[in-house]
Scaffold this motif. Structure first.
Motif, PDB file in Angstrom:
ATOM      1  N   PRO A  43       0.842  -1.205   0.000  1.00 27.77           N
ATOM      2  CA  PRO A  43       0.000   0.000   0.000  1.00 27.77           C
ATOM      3  C   PRO A  43       0.878   1.257   0.000  1.00 27.77           C
ATOM      4  N   GLU A  44       0.466   2.222  -0.763  1.00 31.34           N
ATOM      5  CA  GLU A  44       1.204   3.485  -0.866  1.00 31.34           C
ATOM      6  C   GLU A  44       2.638   3.269  -1.336  1.00 31.34           C
ATOM      7  N   ALA A  45       2.848   2.299  -2.224  1.00 32.00           N
ATOM      8  CA  ALA A  45       4.195   2.021  -2.737  1.00 32.00           C
ATOM      9  C   ALA A  45       4.774   3.230  -3.458  1.00 32.00           C
ATOM     10  N   ALA A  46       3.948   3.904  -4.245  1.00 30.26           N
ATOM     11  CA  ALA A  46       4.432   5.063  -4.987  1.00 30.26           C
ATOM     12  C   ALA A  46       4.867   6.181  -4.044  1.00 30.26           C
ATOM     13  N   ASP A  47       4.116   6.368  -2.955  1.00 32.51           N
ATOM     14  CA  ASP A  47       4.467   7.400  -1.973  1.00 32.51           C
ATOM     15  C   ASP A  47       5.797   7.073  -1.296  1.00 32.51           C
ATOM     16  N   ARG A  48       5.984   5.828  -0.931  1.00 34.59           N
ATOM     17  CA  ARG A  48       7.240   5.422  -0.289  1.00 34.59           C
ATOM     18  C   ARG A  48       8.419   5.561  -1.254  1.00 34.59           C
ATOM     19  N   LEU A  49       8.197   5.191  -2.508  1.00 35.17           N
ATOM     20  CA  LEU A  49       9.261   5.334  -3.505  1.00 35.17           C
ATOM     21  C   LEU A  49       9.588   6.808  -3.710  1.00 35.17           C
ATOM     22  N   ALA A  50       8.582   7.653  -3.755  1.00 33.19           N
ATOM     23  CA  ALA A  50       8.802   9.088  -3.936  1.00 33.19           C
ATOM     24  C   ALA A  50       9.649   9.656  -2.799  1.00 33.19           C
ATOM     25  N   ARG A  51       9.353   9.238  -1.565  1.00 34.21           N
ATOM     26  CA  ARG A  51      10.115   9.747  -0.429  1.00 34.21           C
ATOM     27  C   ARG A  51      11.566   9.251  -0.455  1.00 34.21           C
ATOM     28  N   THR A  52      11.769   8.023  -0.900  1.00 36.04           N
ATOM     29  CA  THR A  52      13.129   7.497  -1.035  1.00 36.04           C
ATOM     30  C   THR A  52      13.903   8.286  -2.081  1.00 36.04           C
ATOM     31  N   LEU A  53      13.258   8.538  -3.226  1.00 40.14           N
ATOM     32  CA  LEU A  53      13.911   9.315  -4.284  1.00 40.14           C
ATOM     33  C   LEU A  53      14.189  10.741  -3.823  1.00 40.14           C
ATOM     34  N   ALA A  54      13.257  11.305  -3.072  1.00 39.70           N
ATOM     35  CA  ALA A  54      13.434  12.677  -2.598  1.00 39.70           C
ATOM     36  C   ALA A  54      14.680  12.802  -1.723  1.00 39.70           C
ATOM     37  N   ARG A  55      14.890  11.826  -0.845  1.00 39.69           N
ATOM     38  CA  ARG A  55      16.074  11.896   0.016  1.00 39.69           C
ATOM     39  C   ARG A  55      17.358  11.776  -0.804  1.00 39.69           C
ATOM     40  N   LEU A  56      17.351  10.870  -1.772  1.00 39.45           N
ATOM     41  CA  LEU A  56      18.547  10.691  -2.593  1.00 39.45           C
ATOM     42  C   LEU A  56      18.816  11.905  -3.476  1.00 39.45           C
ATOM     43  N   VAL A  57      17.778  12.586  -3.889  1.00 40.45           N
ATOM     44  CA  VAL A  57      17.949  13.789  -4.704  1.00 40.45           C
ATOM     45  C   VAL A  57      18.497  14.942  -3.872  1.00 40.45           C
ATOM     46  N   THR A  58      17.994  15.122  -2.667  1.00 39.78           N
ATOM     47  CA  THR A  58      18.324  16.311  -1.874  1.00 39.78           C
ATOM     48  C   THR A  58      19.512  16.138  -0.938  1.00 39.78           C
ATOM     49  N   ASP A  59      19.812  14.926  -0.506  1.00 42.99           N
ATOM     50  CA  ASP A  59      20.889  14.699   0.469  1.00 42.99           C
ATOM     51  C   ASP A  59      22.157  14.251  -0.263  1.00 42.99           C
ATOM     52  N   ARG A  60      23.020  15.189  -0.582  1.00 48.65           N
ATOM     53  CA  ARG A  60      24.207  14.896  -1.386  1.00 48.65           C
ATOM     54  C   ARG A  60      25.146  13.940  -0.662  1.00 48.65           C
ATOM     55  N   ALA A  61      25.348  14.140   0.634  1.00 51.60           N
ATOM     56  CA  ALA A  61      26.280  13.296   1.384  1.00 51.60           C
ATOM     57  C   ALA A  61      25.777  11.857   1.435  1.00 51.60           C
ATOM     58  N   TYR A  62      24.494  11.696   1.677  1.00 48.00           N
ATOM     59  CA  TYR A  62      23.900  10.358   1.722  1.00 48.00           C
ATOM     60  C   TYR A  62      24.034   9.682   0.363  1.00 48.00           C
ATOM     61  N   ARG A  63      23.757  10.433  -0.687  1.00 43.92           N
ATOM     62  CA  ARG A  63      23.846   9.874  -2.031  1.00 43.92           C
ATOM     63  C   ARG A  63      25.282   9.488  -2.372  1.00 43.92           C
ATOM     64  N   ALA A  64      26.233  10.315  -2.005  1.00 46.98           N
ATOM     65  CA  ALA A  64      27.643  10.035  -2.308  1.00 46.98           C
ATOM     66  C   ALA A  64      28.136   8.783  -1.577  1.00 46.98           C
ATOM     67  N   THR A  65      27.751   8.653  -0.305  1.00 47.80           N
ATOM     68  CA  THR A  65      28.151   7.471   0.474  1.00 47.80           C
ATOM     69  C   THR A  65      27.575   6.198  -0.126  1.00 47.80           C
ATOM     70  N   MET A  66      26.288   6.255  -0.464  1.00 57.89           N
ATOM     71  CA  MET A  66      25.622   5.105  -1.057  1.00 57.89           C
ATOM     72  C   MET A  66      26.223   4.774  -2.419  1.00 57.89           C
ATOM     73  N   SER A  67      26.561   5.794  -3.187  1.00 61.42           N
ATOM     74  CA  SER A  67      27.126   5.604  -4.520  1.00 61.42           C
ATOM     75  C   SER A  67      28.447   4.844  -4.457  1.00 61.42           C
ATOM     76  N   GLU A  68      29.326   5.255  -3.560  1.00 58.57           N
ATOM     77  CA  GLU A  68      30.627   4.595  -3.452  1.00 58.57           C
ATOM     78  C   GLU A  68      30.475   3.163  -2.940  1.00 58.57           C
ATOM     79  N   ALA A  69      29.559   2.961  -2.007  1.00 58.66           N
ATOM     80  CA  ALA A  69      29.319   1.608  -1.500  1.00 58.66           C
ATOM     81  C   ALA A  69      28.796   0.707  -2.615  1.00 58.66           C
ATOM     82  N   ALA A  70      27.905   1.231  -3.450  1.00 55.79           N
ATOM     83  CA  ALA A  70      27.375   0.450  -4.567  1.00 55.79           C
ATOM     84  C   ALA A  70      28.489   0.089  -5.547  1.00 55.79           C
TER      85      ALA A  70
END
Length: 385
Positions: A330-357
């Motif tokens: 339920p509300e899968a699209a809403d949860r996905l949107a919030r996940t994408l929003a954090r990755l778009v706006t939080d540069r440090a979080y995105r960079a850490t995750m990127s290198e780990a990937a």
């Protein structure tokens, strides 16, 4: 070591399309040859291709094959005929690897001899077919779900099953790319068919919600649309067109780009290079056994946001080197949107995750994976028959 790789009855080698299986075994064969082994590939002969060719150190033998068909009976008959043609062409070998198909490994299992040890690389999850693989020496499963499926019907094969994944050119894909500046848009990417079963409805709904959030960080979307097979329907094309129009209306032509999936290595690398967040929302839990696109995107530093397909835990630890979500919840699209929003706006979080990937898929780099397989092949070849 003399290694022969027998492809399926429709496979062209070197591959001329985005076929993940053919691309992967072409990479491995070339690396086997680089490491000093005598490598032969048997594949389908196509118009304009020679029956015999030496290419990048690999000997190619091509025999007449068949087109793919979704009709099971016809496919099995073609596979049977293919097995007869290829078995006559297989040279003396220490190890023979069969990629997909049923009758080649089935018939080889009863003959061994000059074919050497028999290694099977299944291309699907057909449990009925697995029951016939009694006399093979090793099974290369692309993912844990494939291993579990084989073991469930052939428990005695379990010690012979190895989860290997697909190789990637990690060195090429992982070249450093410039970090996104505050004023530059973050690119959300998708590569695959535009079809409801691929989860594109959920993704589009999530992008609509993301747009309504009015984020301070600019973002854009790039879709690389895989070509439909020859059996693709007009309905699928109509759906793809509707998705395109919906996203253009939502984001405008400057922030939404739709292009055909790349068919060359250079274009493929360029596509991954521009993606910061790679979304793969597929709903095909019982059909998808692996995604080379996810692994290649991770190698390029794109943060994967992936649905909870059975093979995903082989690649991603949630919150460490990517994000996993349930597209049926339920509300899968809403949860996905919030996940994408954090990755778009939080540069440090995105960079850490990127290198780990990026680092987590280094184990699939062609030389490393090829060396592991060669070590296993050598052990098999030396074993007492």
């Amino acid at each position: 070591m003399r290694i022969t790789i027998v492809m399926g009855h429709a496979d062209l080698m070197p591959p001329d399309s985005g076929d993940s299986t053919a691309r992967s075994w072409n990479l491995l064969a070339t690396e086997f040859a680089k490491q000093g082994h005598e490598v032969t590939i048997l594949s389908r002969r196509w118009r304009g291709t020679p029956a015999h060719e030496l290419r990048e150190g690999v000997r190619h033998i091509r025999v007449p094959g068949f087109d793919r068909t979704w009709r099971m009976g016809k496919s099995m008959w073609r596979d049977f005929r293919w097995s007869g043609r290829t078995m006559r062409a297989i040279p003396d070998s220490d190890v023979t690897v069969t990629v997909g198909g049923l009758f080649v490994p089935l018939r080889l299992g009863y003959r061994h001899g000059r074919y050497g040890r028999i290694v099977v690389a299944p291309a699907g999850l057909s449990r009925k077919r697995f029951r016939l693989l009694k006399r093979v020496d090793s099974v290369l499963a692309i993912s844990s779900p494939v291993k579990a499926a084989i073991a469930s019907v052939m428990p005695k094969l379990t010690p012979k099953i190895h989860v290997v994944g697909f190789p990637i050119d990690w060195q090429l894909l992982s070249k450093a790319k410039p970090s996104v500046e505050a004023e530059d848009p973050v690119t959300i990417g998708y590569l695959g068919r535009l079809h409801p079963e691929k989860g594109t409805d959920v993704l589009v709904q999530a992008l609509e919600q993301l747009q309504s959030m009015c984020l301070s960080q600019p973002w854009r979307v790039v879709f690389s649309k895989a070509r439909e097979s020859s059996t693709g329907s007009t309905t699928n094309e109509t759906y793809a067109t509707a998705v395109e129009r919906r996203l253009i209306a939502l984001l405008g032509p400057d922030r939404f780009v739709l292009r055909q999936a790349p068919r060359t290595t250079e274009r493929l690398v360029a596509t991954y290079y521009e993606i910061d967040v790679f979304c793969y929302p597929s709903l095909q839990r019982t059909r998808e056994i692996y995604s080379l696109a996810v692994v290649e995107a991770m190698a390029s530093g794109a943060v994967p946001v992936v649905s909870d397909l059975p093979f995903v835990p082989d690649l991603i630890e949630n919150g460490v080197n990517g994000e996993i979500f349930d597209p049926r919840a339920p509300e899968a699209a809403d949860r996905l949107a919030r996940t994408l929003a954090r990755l778009v706006t939080d540069r440090a979080y995105r960079a850490t995750m990127s290198e780990a990937a990026r680092q987590s898929v280094y184990r699939f780099d062609v030389p490393l994976l090829a060396s592991r397989l060669l070590a296993d092949f050598a052990t098999l070849a030396l074993a007492t028959k």
